[in-house]
Design a protein around this motif. Sequence first.
Motif, PDB file in Angstrom:
ATOM      1  N   ALA A  26      -3.882   5.479   4.130  1.00  0.00           N
ATOM      2  CA  ALA A  26      -2.859   4.442   4.264  1.00  0.00           C
ATOM      3  C   ALA A  26      -2.543   4.152   5.731  1.00  0.00           C
ATOM      4  O   ALA A  26      -2.390   2.991   6.137  1.00  0.00           O
ATOM      5  CB  ALA A  26      -1.592   4.860   3.520  1.00  0.00           C
ATOM      6  N   ILE A  51       3.846  -0.975   3.833  1.00  0.00           N
ATOM      7  CA  ILE A  51       3.345   0.391   3.687  1.00  0.00           C
ATOM      8  C   ILE A  51       4.502   1.251   3.184  1.00  0.00           C
ATOM      9  O   ILE A  51       5.567   1.281   3.812  1.00  0.00           O
ATOM     10  CB  ILE A  51       2.810   0.958   5.012  1.00  0.00           C
ATOM     11  CG1 ILE A  51       1.782   0.010   5.650  1.00  0.00           C
ATOM     12  CG2 ILE A  51       2.226   2.356   4.801  1.00  0.00           C
ATOM     13  CD1 ILE A  51       0.518  -0.185   4.844  1.00  0.00           C
ATOM     14  N   ASN A  57       0.601  -3.667  -5.983  1.00  0.00           N
ATOM     15  CA  ASN A  57       0.687  -2.316  -5.413  1.00  0.00           C
ATOM     16  C   ASN A  57      -0.681  -1.659  -5.457  1.00  0.00           C
ATOM     17  O   ASN A  57      -1.302  -1.546  -6.509  1.00  0.00           O
ATOM     18  CB  ASN A  57       1.695  -1.467  -6.203  1.00  0.00           C
ATOM     19  CG  ASN A  57       1.670  -0.001  -5.809  1.00  0.00           C
ATOM     20  OD1 ASN A  57       1.619   0.873  -6.667  1.00  0.00           O
ATOM     21  ND2 ASN A  57       1.689   0.293  -4.528  1.00  0.00           N
ATOM     22  N   LEU A  58      -1.154  -1.243  -4.284  1.00  0.00           N
ATOM     23  CA  LEU A  58      -2.378  -0.449  -4.153  1.00  0.00           C
ATOM     24  C   LEU A  58      -1.940   0.958  -3.809  1.00  0.00           C
ATOM     25  O   LEU A  58      -1.568   1.249  -2.671  1.00  0.00           O
ATOM     26  CB  LEU A  58      -3.277  -1.024  -3.051  1.00  0.00           C
ATOM     27  CG  LEU A  58      -3.637  -2.511  -3.177  1.00  0.00           C
ATOM     28  CD1 LEU A  58      -4.442  -2.953  -1.952  1.00  0.00           C
ATOM     29  CD2 LEU A  58      -4.403  -2.786  -4.454  1.00  0.00           C
ATOM     30  N   ASN A  59      -1.956   1.836  -4.787  1.00  0.00           N
ATOM     31  CA  ASN A  59      -1.457   3.194  -4.619  1.00  0.00           C
ATOM     32  C   ASN A  59      -2.622   4.146  -4.363  1.00  0.00           C
ATOM     33  O   ASN A  59      -3.574   4.201  -5.154  1.00  0.00           O
ATOM     34  CB  ASN A  59      -0.685   3.619  -5.873  1.00  0.00           C
ATOM     35  CG  ASN A  59      -0.052   4.979  -5.718  1.00  0.00           C
ATOM     36  OD1 ASN A  59       0.607   5.267  -4.724  1.00  0.00           O
ATOM     37  ND2 ASN A  59      -0.242   5.851  -6.703  1.00  0.00           N
ATOM     38  N   ALA A  63      -6.985  -4.863  -0.020  1.00  0.00           N
ATOM     39  CA  ALA A  63      -5.779  -5.427   0.579  1.00  0.00           C
ATOM     40  C   ALA A  63      -6.064  -6.755   1.260  1.00  0.00           C
ATOM     41  O   ALA A  63      -5.312  -7.728   1.101  1.00  0.00           O
ATOM     42  CB  ALA A  63      -5.181  -4.434   1.571  1.00  0.00           C
ATOM     43  N   VAL A  83      -9.865   0.296   0.307  1.00  0.00           N
ATOM     44  CA  VAL A  83      -8.502  -0.228   0.308  1.00  0.00           C
ATOM     45  C   VAL A  83      -8.364  -1.371   1.299  1.00  0.00           C
ATOM     46  O   VAL A  83      -7.627  -2.339   1.041  1.00  0.00           O
ATOM     47  CB  VAL A  83      -7.470   0.882   0.566  1.00  0.00           C
ATOM     48  CG1 VAL A  83      -7.486   1.360   2.008  1.00  0.00           C
ATOM     49  CG2 VAL A  83      -6.075   0.392   0.198  1.00  0.00           C
ATOM     50  N   ILE A 125       0.870  -1.171   0.000  1.00  0.00           N
ATOM     51  CA  ILE A 125       0.000   0.000   0.000  1.00  0.00           C
ATOM     52  C   ILE A 125       0.911   1.225   0.000  1.00  0.00           C
ATOM     53  O   ILE A 125       1.763   1.365   0.877  1.00  0.00           O
ATOM     54  CB  ILE A 125      -0.933   0.035   1.219  1.00  0.00           C
ATOM     55  CG1 ILE A 125      -1.922  -1.127   1.171  1.00  0.00           C
ATOM     56  CG2 ILE A 125      -1.691   1.361   1.288  1.00  0.00           C
ATOM     57  CD1 ILE A 125      -2.816  -1.228   2.399  1.00  0.00           C
TER      58      ILE A 125
END
Length: 431
Positions: free
Chosen positions: A261, A281, A312-314, A414, A410, A238
Amino acid sequence: MSTQQHAWLDQASNDPDLMQDFLSICGFGGRLAGTGEDEQALDWALGRLQGLGLEPQRLDIPYDGWSCRKASLELMAPGSAANQLSCHALLRSMSTPDTGLEAEVIDLGQGREADFERLGQAVPGKIVLVRHEYPFSPDHVHRRRKYDLAVDHGASGFLIANPYPGGGLMSGSSGRPVNGRGIPAAYIDHASGQALADALKSGPATVRLTIIGQEAPSASARIGILDIPGGSVDTIVISAHIDGHPLGASALDNATGVAVALAAARALRGRISRDTHSLRICLFSAEEWALAGSRCYLDQMSDAEKSRLKLNLNLDTVAGDDTLTALTSGFPALDAYVREAAASAGLHIGTHLPLMPNSDHANFARSGIPALRLLAGFGKPDSRVRHILSGDDLPGIVKESELRQALKAVCAMADFALHLPSDALAALAAR
């Protein structure tokens, strides 16, 4: 969705510290890399992550630093005093002579490739005037692309105007590398753009653009990394960038992403075990400098470590509208993944497949790592997201409900990935 999953996601989205974290990040100012505000905000954010009982890393990443010592723009009027216009230099703009660059202006409208081709022979030696576009739409042409077109067509300078009536100055990067070719470049407000367009109706118009920049060859940006180990070395990342612009408080872009985040890390900490994959993170800086921070971070990483990063979770500009879209960077398998994860949270998250290199997810995708950017307001140019890069990017334009929706989204994405079988997680990389 099971009752247990529903209850966990509801609890996660109700994080009691979410809004205060968001306001605290905004309180550090615009957080332009190189001013120290980004480092102060990062130290604060890493202190928040230490509350999870793990020790985050601080890494110094070199980037092409630069600062503006002077920026001014004058519309020259024969026989009378020059008309002072508002301008703000693009990051890493080429400097003019100390006395300024005096040249005719040519109006290229939007400043797309067809506009340059249409007026091609008239461009060399001129200062081109183009318009900023809402950056989150399928047909958007990025500022740096317009700048590159101006350089390629022999323009002597580049002005990009805020297109919204009443809109003020904006900030952004030219993308010019150290010792790279370029031209002096600046944002101007809507009124100044209109003044130039009006002057051109009466014939040729000349301006004097002055930009004096200073290189910072030893600049470095500090980034923060926190690993929450699971039972697998396969890792879900993340990410969010903590740096911003000197105008406003960089609230949308990207205090929203950092606050979400941090809250996601708190919520997911207890979901990670020897039966799940690991979570990382990443809080990047120098994102606003042509994505330099994440690019350098990944370029310095060994191939073995990169191979462990599976998704990748941006999070970047995740509020400002009540719609969410995942920009899935050319990885088709992410579409079904996003739909399933969103359904588990009772949410709708749209998807857009083509790579849009407008945030740190692009560097993960470039490295072959499936990556998406979670974004609010895609395709909605009248949303409050239009205020990014401007002095209006302030905390008051962000709604709490939107931040909580992004947090729920998110956490769902995730958690879904953390519990995927290894072969299913690896399959997300298919193109």
